[in-house]
Design an enzyme around this catalytic site. Structure first.
Site, PDB file in Angstrom:
ATOM      1  CB  SER A   1       2.813  -7.944   1.428  1.00  0.00           C
ATOM      2  OG  SER A   1       1.704  -7.901   2.262  1.00  0.00           O
TER       3      SER A   1
ATOM      4  CB  THR B   1      -0.942  -0.020   1.237  1.00  0.00           C
ATOM      5  OG1 THR B   1      -1.777  -1.165   1.112  1.00  0.00           O
ATOM      6  CG2 THR B   1      -1.793   1.210   1.336  1.00  0.00           C
TER       7      THR B   1
ATOM      8  CB  THR C   1       0.711  -3.816   6.477  1.00  0.00           C
ATOM      9  OG1 THR C   1      -0.543  -3.755   5.802  1.00  0.00           O
ATOM     10  CG2 THR C   1       1.353  -2.452   6.512  1.00  0.00           C
ATOM     11  CG  ASP C   2      -2.261  -7.748   3.627  1.00  0.00           C
ATOM     12  OD1 ASP C   2      -2.609  -6.869   4.433  1.00  0.00           O
ATOM     13  OD2 ASP C   2      -2.865  -7.976   2.562  1.00  0.00           O
TER      14      ASP C   2
END
Ligand code: ASP
Length: 321
Positions: free
Chosen positions: A55, A12, A88-89
């Site tokens: 990710s 993101t 961030t995942d």
């Protein structure tokens, strides 16, 4: 002035929102590439767009390539620190992979964003600035890979994404962050007691992760009982217990020398071999299931994947965990 290698991998932080539909998607060019001038007073940034991946597309193969690129930069290019930007995942999995496979003193910082580059209140540039400050801090040396987001500094061993959208998503349950960014000051106040490292050159093992649930039986475990399975991590119930209907399949997996590592599905606390009933932790440990403390399921899976590169011996694996 310190030289910091910046490796952008996507996520993101490198995406934009379509202002009409609200959908968030990758850009043809990472918007952070145009912001380098903002940090000229802080560091000499050497920037590389190594991947452009959301990710969920990240695999251990890319993690190994990142490890090798960082190693090369530290050993042969003399960089003073490294920043990896990442979706961030799965950020916590890449961070932990790098943490246990890179054995160097220089600060290695991972960061990302919850709001894409053109959203109101976008946190990408702010988090990147924090990452630059931590990467150039003398105190960040020798602390393994650190995750810097939303004014907090977390160890990669214990940090986890806890919220789908909130900018305060990265938390360290049970232990808390090890430092803060307060205005432009980097402050550390905790340290990991022990640092673990593995020398790794390949990541070609098949290690699976299952979550236990009330009424779980052997079906999923039986499906994994194939020669292609190298290891299994189970997020067990409570302090580390499983429903008794899983026991026959667990025994078969262990008989076939497939290592099984147990963590708790609880968000806080550690797994322990306490309960002495069918499926209780004490009996699971006696069967040969390996307990590990404080790691989440996805990180225990990364650790087993990496550890299996070094050994398939049960006792040695148990010692690593
Ligand atoms: N789905 C995005 C990713 O992990 C979320 C993010 O970047 O924060 O790439």
């Amino acid at each position: 002035m310190k030289t910091i290698l910046v490796l952008h991998t996507g996520g993101t932080i490198a995406m934009s929102e379509d202002q009409t539909t609200g959908k968030v998607a990758p850009n043809s060019e990472n918007p952070l590439l145009h912001q380098g001038h903002l940090f000229e007073k802080d560091a000499n940034l050497v920037v590389e767009d190594i991947f452009q991946l959301p990710s969920p597309h990240m695999t251990p193969r890319e993690m190994l390539l990142l490890k090798q690129r960082i190693e090369e930069a530290i050993l042969n290019e003399g960089v003073d620190g490294v920043i990896v930007t990442h979706g961030t995942d799965t950020l916590e999995e890449t961070a932990y992979f790098l943490d246990i496979t890179l054995d160097h003193q220089v600060p290695i910082i991972m960061t990302g964003a919850m709001r894409s580059s053109n959203e109101i209140g976008s946190d990408g540039l702010y988090n990147f600035q924090s990452a630059v400050w931590v990467a150039t801090s003398e105190e960040a040396k020798n602390k393994g890979v650190l995750v810097v987001m939303n004014d907090e500094i977390h160890t990669s061993r214990y940090v986890t994404k806890t919220h789908t959208t909130n900018v305060a998503t990265f938390r360290t349950p049970t232990f808390g962050p090890i430092g803060l960014i307060a205005k432009n000051k980097v402050l550390f106040f905790q340290e990991l007691i022990e640092i673990e490292k593995f020398d790794i050159a390949t990541v070609d093992k098949n290690v699976y992760l299952l979550k236990a649930f009330a009424g779980m039986d052997s079906t999923l475990l039986e499906a994994l009982n194939t020669p292609a399975t190298d290891g299994l991590v189970i997020e067990a119930l409570g302090a580390g217990n499983l429903p008794p209907a899983t026991l026959p399949a667990l025994r078969q997996l262990l008989d076939n020398n497939i290592p099984i590592v147990l963590v708790s599905r609880c968000f806080n606390g550690v797994a322990q071999d306490v309960y002495d009933y069918a499926g209780g932790g004490k009996r699971l440990k006696e069967m040969g299931i390996i307990f590990t403390n404080g790691l989440t399921g996805p990180k225990a899976r990364i650790k087993l994947l990496v550890a299996l590169n070094a050994t398939t011996n049960h006792d040695e694996l148990e010692k690593y965990f």
